[in-house]
Design an enzyme around this catalytic site. Sequence first.
Site, PDB file in Angstrom:
ATOM      1  CE  LYS A 192      -1.850   2.885   2.710  1.00 50.41           C
ATOM      2  NZ  LYS A 192      -1.697   4.104   1.872  1.00 50.41           N
ATOM      3  CD  GLU A 402       9.832  12.278  11.611  1.00 50.49           C
ATOM      4  OE1 GLU A 402       8.715  11.784  11.793  1.00 50.49           O
ATOM      5  OE2 GLU A 402      10.737  11.686  10.999  1.00 50.49           O
TER       6      GLU A 402
HETATM    7  P1  NAD Z   1       2.418   8.208   7.847  1.00 52.34           P
HETATM    8  O1  NAD Z   1       2.712   7.419   9.059  1.00 52.34           O
HETATM    9  O2  NAD Z   1       1.376   9.257   7.909  1.00 52.34           O
HETATM   10  O3  NAD Z   1       1.974   7.253   6.657  1.00 52.34           O
HETATM   11  C1  NAD Z   1       2.745   6.143   6.281  1.00 52.34           C
HETATM   12  C2  NAD Z   1       1.845   5.121   5.641  1.00 52.34           C
HETATM   13  O4  NAD Z   1       0.905   4.674   6.604  1.00 52.34           O
HETATM   14  C3  NAD Z   1       1.044   5.662   4.446  1.00 52.34           C
HETATM   15  O5  NAD Z   1       0.949   4.662   3.459  1.00 52.34           O
HETATM   16  C4  NAD Z   1      -0.314   5.928   5.067  1.00 52.34           C
HETATM   17  O6  NAD Z   1      -1.385   5.861   4.157  1.00 52.34           O
HETATM   18  C5  NAD Z   1      -0.415   4.823   6.104  1.00 52.34           C
HETATM   19  N1  NAD Z   1      -1.325   5.159   7.196  1.00 52.34           N
HETATM   20  C6  NAD Z   1      -1.613   6.393   7.687  1.00 52.34           C
HETATM   21  N2  NAD Z   1      -2.535   6.302   8.679  1.00 52.34           N
HETATM   22  C7  NAD Z   1      -2.828   4.993   8.802  1.00 52.34           C
HETATM   23  C8  NAD Z   1      -3.717   4.269   9.641  1.00 52.34           C
HETATM   24  N3  NAD Z   1      -4.492   4.886  10.539  1.00 52.34           N
HETATM   25  N4  NAD Z   1      -3.750   2.919   9.519  1.00 52.34           N
HETATM   26  C9  NAD Z   1      -2.988   2.292   8.603  1.00 52.34           C
HETATM   27  N5  NAD Z   1      -2.156   2.923   7.764  1.00 52.34           N
HETATM   28  C10 NAD Z   1      -2.061   4.261   7.872  1.00 52.34           C
HETATM   29  O7  NAD Z   1       3.804   8.763   7.363  1.00 52.34           O
HETATM   30  P2  NAD Z   1       4.104   9.688   6.115  1.00 52.34           P
HETATM   31  O8  NAD Z   1       3.654  11.075   6.440  1.00 52.34           O
HETATM   32  O9  NAD Z   1       3.631   9.050   4.853  1.00 52.34           O
HETATM   33  O10 NAD Z   1       5.700   9.622   6.065  1.00 52.34           O
HETATM   34  C11 NAD Z   1       6.477  10.358   6.890  1.00 52.34           C
HETATM   35  C12 NAD Z   1       6.945   9.517   8.062  1.00 52.34           C
HETATM   36  O11 NAD Z   1       7.659   8.372   7.581  1.00 52.34           O
HETATM   37  C13 NAD Z   1       7.914  10.261   8.933  1.00 52.34           C
HETATM   38  O12 NAD Z   1       7.596  10.047  10.277  1.00 52.34           O
HETATM   39  C14 NAD Z   1       9.258   9.619   8.588  1.00 52.34           C
HETATM   40  O13 NAD Z   1      10.220   9.712   9.589  1.00 52.34           O
HETATM   41  C15 NAD Z   1       8.869   8.220   8.317  1.00 52.34           C
HETATM   42  N6  NAD Z   1       9.882   7.538   7.515  1.00 52.34           N
HETATM   43  C16 NAD Z   1      10.698   6.626   8.138  1.00 52.34           C
HETATM   44  C17 NAD Z   1      11.698   5.974   7.418  1.00 52.34           C
HETATM   45  C18 NAD Z   1      12.596   4.960   8.073  1.00 52.34           C
HETATM   46  O14 NAD Z   1      13.192   4.159   7.365  1.00 52.34           O
HETATM   47  N7  NAD Z   1      12.714   4.934   9.366  1.00 52.34           N
HETATM   48  C19 NAD Z   1      11.876   6.253   6.066  1.00 52.34           C
HETATM   49  C20 NAD Z   1      11.036   7.191   5.470  1.00 52.34           C
HETATM   50  C21 NAD Z   1      10.031   7.819   6.214  1.00 52.34           C
END
Ligand code: NAD
Length: 499
Positions: A192, A402
């Site tokens: 996804k 963050e």
């Molecule tokens: P996010 O957590 O909002 O979303 C990530 C994914 O989770 C998306 O596909 C989103 O649709 C899904 N999601 C959101 N809410 C959900 C829910 N309630 N239930 C199930 N799935 C859900 O993060 P984002 O804004 O897309 O990305 C930024 C974040 O990703 C930052 O916190 C960043 O640090 C992190 N990140 C971490 C790494 C790593 O390797 N540690 C790498 C890249 C990004």
Amino acid sequence: MSAALSLESLKAQAERLSFRSQAFIDGRFVDAADGRTFECISPIDGRVLAKVAACDAADVDRAVTAARRAFEDGRWRNKAPGERKRILLRFAELIEQHATELALLETLDMGKPIRDSANIDIPAVIKCIRWYAEAIDKVYDEIAPTPPDALAMITREPLGVVGAVVPWNFPLLMAAWKIAPALATGNSMVVKPAEQSPLSAIRAAELASEAGVPDGVLNVVPGFGETAGQALGRHMDVDCIAFTGSAEVGKYFLRYAGESNMKRVSLECGGKTPNIVMADAPDLDAAATAAAWGIFFNQGEVCNAGSRLLVEEPIKDVLLEKIAAVAKKIRIGDPLDPATQMGAIVDDTQLERILGYIEEGRKEGARLALGGRRILSETGGYYVEPTVFDNVANDMKIAQEEIFGPVLATITFKDPDEAIRIGNDTIFGLAAAVWTRDINKALRAARALRAGSVWINCFDAGDITTPFGGFKQSGFGRDKSLHAMEKYTEIKTTWIQID
Ligand code: NAD
């Protein structure tokens, strides 16, 4: 990226692109079961690129059912290792052949500069898939040191159906970090992508199919987190969720697993990386350049961005001057222009979030030393200047939360012990960096910092051979390296009695 690619030719190619916007399930493009779509908007100018299938629980269930069928009949996991390797190498080759198209998709979809998507993201995707493809027929199982009347084999087996839920900051690369080791180890998958950036993953699934990955083995369900993401997290027939995203959503996946089938969960979450510059740093110019790019690269939308600059008091002013000099030269603008170094913020929500944090920093009493404003709003896109705060206290929101934008928080320290204490004073533990010419100080700091990666006299270094992931609320489990394969396999012991 070929030097021949000019802004004009990239714009012309972008105009000609046809976007795949349906779900990819069981080897075919399909609409969402209820026909719903969502608008995929380019942050470059606010234009609607495509209407993408808004998958829901019914679509996730279709994809999981296809993935399960493919896993059970062994069409992928029972192929000879050399054959799986050949197909994944072909997949990498097809991505290479379509590298400019995929780079354009990343840039149009999430606003990163084309020079980054073409020179960093897509080459890293290709390397990642090739590396795990090559590992398939080189990694051996184990024989235990049993007494002579027994033979005990310790073998690794694929888990079954792996769900991958990924973010938007490196859309295809974050997906590839999961797809490559999960497919290499024989699993079936349902991916996804983030709703902000679904296009490249959908196209990549089509290329995988063209390469010979059998139907049902790699499915992509675009949609929102609360619907498609949650449905995958709660599905009773998904064996594992590999998640990259925020810590907040990472915790939801732990809950979904606990309330459903106790599926395995691995979490790559956020960070608040301390970039520690000691007064005896070997090269302050190099440290300043790394500090600037450590937070401004990819518009600061990087999980391990060096968002906290910890600097020893006597060198603070000179270091900040050097960072400002680097930042002022950064070319911000149209991400399709090969000369652009900083592009657009992924969407209006993230733009508002970043501007909100900048306002919060001011209110909390930090000094805005550089930037702080939205720019280029006449384009219809979402652009923020490189921003540097000075006089930050580590308990301020801009030092603890963050931001995921181009905002640097500068904090001073008096001695290495204080630097380590402040560095570790965060809920996160993804990465840390230390700049010093004293090997003892460097190694003491490397041991004391609670982070999955520690860089000495460099920043954001690593490659596919080195594991990546976090301590503390940055999550658990590792992407990249052979360690990633542990997430997608079960260990089985087979004990054979010998007469
Ligand atoms: P996010 O957590 O909002 O979303 C990530 C994914 O989770 C998306 O596909 C989103 O649709 C899904 N999601 C959101 N809410 C959900 C829910 N309630 N239930 C199930 N799935 C859900 O993060 P984002 O804004 O897309 O990305 C930024 C974040 O990703 C930052 O916190 C960043 O640090 C992190 N990140 C971490 C790494 C790593 O390797 N540690 C790498 C890249 C990004």
